[in-house]
Design an enzyme around this catalytic site. Structure first.
Site, PDB file in Angstrom:
ATOM      1  N   HIS A  99      43.898  30.621  34.669  1.00  0.00           N
ATOM      2  CA  HIS A  99      43.923  31.734  33.723  1.00  0.00           C
ATOM      3  C   HIS A  99      44.669  32.942  34.276  1.00  0.00           C
ATOM      4  O   HIS A  99      45.053  33.830  33.509  1.00  0.00           O
ATOM      5  CB  HIS A  99      42.497  32.116  33.296  1.00  0.00           C
ATOM      6  N   ASP A 129      40.508  25.216  35.436  1.00  0.00           N
ATOM      7  CA  ASP A 129      40.961  26.574  35.729  1.00  0.00           C
ATOM      8  C   ASP A 129      41.583  26.694  37.110  1.00  0.00           C
ATOM      9  O   ASP A 129      41.379  27.683  37.820  1.00  0.00           O
ATOM     10  CB  ASP A 129      39.815  27.584  35.582  1.00  0.00           C
ATOM     11  N   GLY A 208      40.602  40.423  38.986  1.00  0.00           N
ATOM     12  CA  GLY A 208      41.599  40.484  40.054  1.00  0.00           C
ATOM     13  C   GLY A 208      41.201  39.644  41.248  1.00  0.00           C
ATOM     14  O   GLY A 208      42.038  39.215  42.027  1.00  0.00           O
ATOM     15  N   SER A 210      39.918  36.771  40.843  1.00  0.00           N
ATOM     16  CA  SER A 210      40.105  35.389  40.406  1.00  0.00           C
ATOM     17  C   SER A 210      41.197  34.704  41.216  1.00  0.00           C
ATOM     18  O   SER A 210      42.306  35.225  41.356  1.00  0.00           O
ATOM     19  CB  SER A 210      40.485  35.358  38.920  1.00  0.00           C
TER      20      SER A 210
END
Length: 361
Positions: A99, A129, A208, A210
Site C-alpha cells: 500500500h 500487503d 509512514g 509502514s
C-alpha cells in the site's frame, strides 16, 4: 540457527533495463548471507541494535497522481519505510508494504533523510500487503549499509522486547520501543475484508512506519510493520507481518515479479440482516461500492450499488464469503455473479477473473 538469506544466483542486468525483460534474481533464506551485520549484541544494549539495524532501514517517499487538471497532472505526496534484505553487483533490494508504493508514479529512497535515490518497483502482492523495490548499487557510492537479518517469528513470545524502526509521518527515521502484545492476532485490514495474521506490539507505529522493521533484541527482523489500530480511544496497538510469512512472499515476488491473485477489481460492503430490513432489500450479501478502472468488473455489466448474493450459485452472505469465492476461482475463468439491482431486480452478470496485481486502475 538464525534465519537469514543467501544469494544463490546473481544475475547481470543494467539499470536501464526494464524488470519485465530482465532475468530475475533468486534468493534462498536458508543460510545467512556473508556481509550482514553480526548477531552478537547483549540483550540489554538496544543502542547497538538500533544503530546497526538502522543501516538496513530506509525512508521511502512517493508521488501519487491525485487529479487531472486542465494544465497538467496534480500529485500528492506520501511516505513509508523499507527494509534492505539483499544486494548484488547492480541492485539493492528493498521490501516494503504494497500500500506504500502500489499507486506511486515516482519513488525515492533515502538513507539519511536528505539525499534521495530514485527507486523502481519490482512487484507487489495486494493480499499480503508486501512489495519489492530496488535502487541501483552504483547510486550509493561508498555508503556503508548491511542487508537485514531476518529472525524466526514462530518463536516470538508475548512480552518479548522489540523496537520499531521507520519513517513516521515522513519526518525521518525514528525508533520506538515496546513489547510483543500478542502473536497470531487476526485483524481485518480494510473494507475488502482482508484478514491478516499479525504480531501485535505496543511500540509506537504511525503513518509512514509502514514497511519498516520490527526488531528483536538480537537485531533480527521479526516483522514488517504494516498497520495501526486508529481511533481516539485506542493507543498502543500496532501490527506487523511476521517475518516467516513475509520471507515466503518476498522470495516468490523475486521469482515471479508479482504473486498472481484472483480478483474482480471491486470493493464491497457487507449488507447484514438489519441493513436488509432497513432498506427493504431482497437479500443479505455484499454491495458493490467501488469498481476499479481497467479491472474485469469495470469491463462487465456490473454496477456500483449492485447487491451480490451468490457467486457461481454459491451463497454470499459476508465479505469473507465473497473473498473466499474469489480466491477459490482461477485467473481467466468466467464466473457468474447473482445480484439484485436497485435492491430488488434479480440479474446474472458474467465476469472474467483477473489478477489483483496486474490492474492499472
Amino acid at each position: 540457527m538464525n534465519r537469514g538469506l543467501s544469494l544463490t544466483q546473481v544475475v547481470e542486468s543494467h539499470t536501464t533495463q526494464p524488470y519485465a525483460e530482465a532475468v530475475r534474481p533468486h534468493f534462498s533464506f536458508s543460510e545467512q548471507e556473508i556481509g550482514t551485520f553480526p548477531i552478537d549484541i547483549l540483550l540489554s544494549d538496544l543502542t547497538e541494535v538500533i544503530e546497526m539495524v538502522s543501516s538496513s532501514v530506509v525512508s521511502i517517499n512517493i508521488e501519487v497522481p491525485s487529479a487531472n487538471l486542465m494544465f497538467g497532472n496534480a500529485y500528492s505526496m506520501g511516505a513509508g519505510s523499507g527494509i534492505i534484505f539483499a544486494q548484488d553487483e547492480n541492485f539493492v533490494y528493498i521490501a516494503t508494504n504494497n500500500h506504500v508504493v502500489h499507486q506511486a508514479t515516482f519513488i525515492t529512497v533515502s538513507f539519511d533523510d536528505y539525499e534521495e535515490i530514485r527507486a523502481r518497483q519490482i512487484g507487489g502482492d495486494y493480499y499480503t500487503d508486501l512489495a519489492l523495490i530496488s535502487i541501483p548499487r552504483s547510486a550509493l557510492g561508498d555508503r556503508i549499509f548491511y542487508p537485514a537479518v531476518f529472525g524466526d517469528s514462530s518463536v516470538v513470545r508475548v512480552g518479548d522486547e522489540v523496537v520499531a524502526i521507520g519513517n513516521p509521518m515522513g519526518g525521518g527515521q525514528t525508533s520506538t520501543r515496546g513489547i510483543i502484545s500478542a502473536v497470531n492476532r487476526q485483524i481485518v485490514i480494510d473494507q475488502d475484508g482482508r484478514i491478516f495474521t499479525v504480531l501485535q506490539t505496543d511500540a509506537a507505529i504511525n503513518p509512514g512506519n509502514s514497511g519498516g522493521a520490527l526488531v528483536n533484541t538480537r537485531g533480527e527482523i521479526i516483522g514488517i510493520n504494516t498497520a495501526k489500530a486508529q481511533a481516539q480511544e485506542i493507543e498502543g496497538m500496532g501490527y506487523a507481518i511476521p517475518s516467516n510469512h513475509a520471507l515466503t512472499i518476498i522470495e516468490r515476488l523475486l521469482e515471479e515479479s508479482t504473486t498472481p491473485r484472483p480478483s474482480l477489481g471491486i470493493t464491497t460492503f457487507h449488507i447484514d440482516e438489519n441493513m436488509r430490513r432497513m432498506y427493504a432489500l431482497s437479500s443479505v450479501g455484499v454491495m458493490v461500492i467501488e469498481i476499479e478502472e481497467s479491472s474485469p468488473a469495470y469491463d462487465s455489466e456490473l454496477m456500483e450499488l449492485d447487491l451480490i448474493f451468490a457467486f457461481n450459485d454459491v451463497a454470499i452472505r459476508t465479505n469473507s464469503d465473497f473473498l473466499n469465492a474469489v480466491d477459490s476461482s482461477t485467473i481467466g475463468e468466467q464466473i457468474v455473479l447473482h445480484i439484485y439491482r436497485d435492491g430488488n431486480v434479480p440479474m446474472e452478470i458474467s465476469v472474467v477473473v483477473g489478477d489483483a496485481n496486474n490492474m492499472d486502475g
